[in-house]
Design a protein around this motif. Sequence first.
Motif, PDB file in Angstrom:
ATOM      1  N   UNK A 158       0.386   1.355   8.112  1.00 12.34           N
ATOM      2  CA  UNK A 158      -1.019   1.023   8.333  1.00 12.34           C
ATOM      3  C   UNK A 158      -1.158  -0.455   8.694  1.00 12.34           C
ATOM      4  N   UNK A 159      -1.502  -0.753   9.938  1.00 14.34           N
ATOM      5  CA  UNK A 159      -1.627  -2.134  10.414  1.00 14.34           C
ATOM      6  C   UNK A 159      -2.667  -2.937   9.637  1.00 14.34           C
ATOM      7  N   UNK A 160      -3.746  -2.298   9.208  1.00 15.91           N
ATOM      8  CA  UNK A 160      -4.813  -3.007   8.503  1.00 15.91           C
ATOM      9  C   UNK A 160      -4.456  -3.318   7.048  1.00 15.91           C
ATOM     10  N   UNK A 161      -3.550  -2.527   6.464  1.00 11.83           N
ATOM     11  CA  UNK A 161      -3.189  -2.718   5.058  1.00 11.83           C
ATOM     12  C   UNK A 161      -1.768  -3.241   4.882  1.00 11.83           C
ATOM     13  N   UNK A 162      -1.157  -3.691   5.976  1.00 18.91           N
ATOM     14  CA  UNK A 162       0.223  -4.184   5.932  1.00 18.91           C
ATOM     15  C   UNK A 162       0.296  -5.564   6.580  1.00 18.91           C
ATOM     16  N   UNK A 163       0.817  -6.542   5.827  1.00 21.51           N
ATOM     17  CA  UNK A 163       1.049  -7.866   6.424  1.00 21.51           C
ATOM     18  C   UNK A 163       2.541  -8.206   6.454  1.00 21.51           C
ATOM     19  N   UNK A 164       3.390  -7.339   5.930  1.00 24.83           N
ATOM     20  CA  UNK A 164       4.851  -7.449   5.899  1.00 24.83           C
ATOM     21  C   UNK A 164       5.357  -8.581   5.002  1.00 24.83           C
ATOM     22  N   UNK A 165       4.455  -9.294   4.315  1.00 21.01           N
ATOM     23  CA  UNK A 165       4.880 -10.362   3.408  1.00 21.01           C
ATOM     24  C   UNK A 165       4.487 -10.068   1.970  1.00 21.01           C
ATOM     25  N   UNK A 166       3.261  -9.552   1.778  1.00 21.91           N
ATOM     26  CA  UNK A 166       2.775  -9.288   0.424  1.00 21.91           C
ATOM     27  C   UNK A 166       2.420  -7.829   0.193  1.00 21.91           C
TER      28      UNK A 166
END
Length: 119
Positions: A83-91
Motif C-alpha cells: 500500500x503506497x499510502x501506508x508504506x514509507x519503507x522506513x517506519x
Amino acid sequence: MLTGLGLWGTTLPDAADAALSPPPLSESAATTEFNCSFGMEKGEAQQSCHVPIPPGCVVAHFPGTTKPWTNISKGGNTICRFDDKKTDWKTRITGACGACKTGHCSVQFIVKFDCSQRK
C-alpha cells in the motif's frame, strides 16, 4: 549397471556452473527477511497486514537497483500489493489485498532487510 554404482546422472562441475555460484560472503551484504501473512474467505472485501521492521535495519534494495527487495506470494484469486499510502519503507510497511474471489485466498508479504549497520 551404472545405477548400481551411483554414477547415473552424475556430472562434474564446469566453468559455467562456477559462474552461477553465489559470490563469496565478503562480496555480498547479508540480509534477513520479515513478513506478514493472512488468509481470506470468498467474498471477504479486503484485508491488510504490517511487515515488522527489525531495529537497526533498513529495507534492502534488489541487487543492482534502488527498488525495495520484496516479494508477494499468494494463492487464490485476489489482487495484492504494498500500500503506497501506508508504506514509507522506513517506519511502516503495509501489504493489502482486494476481495477474495475464490473459496479461499492466502498471501504473504515478504521484505528483505539489510542489518549490516546494526549497532
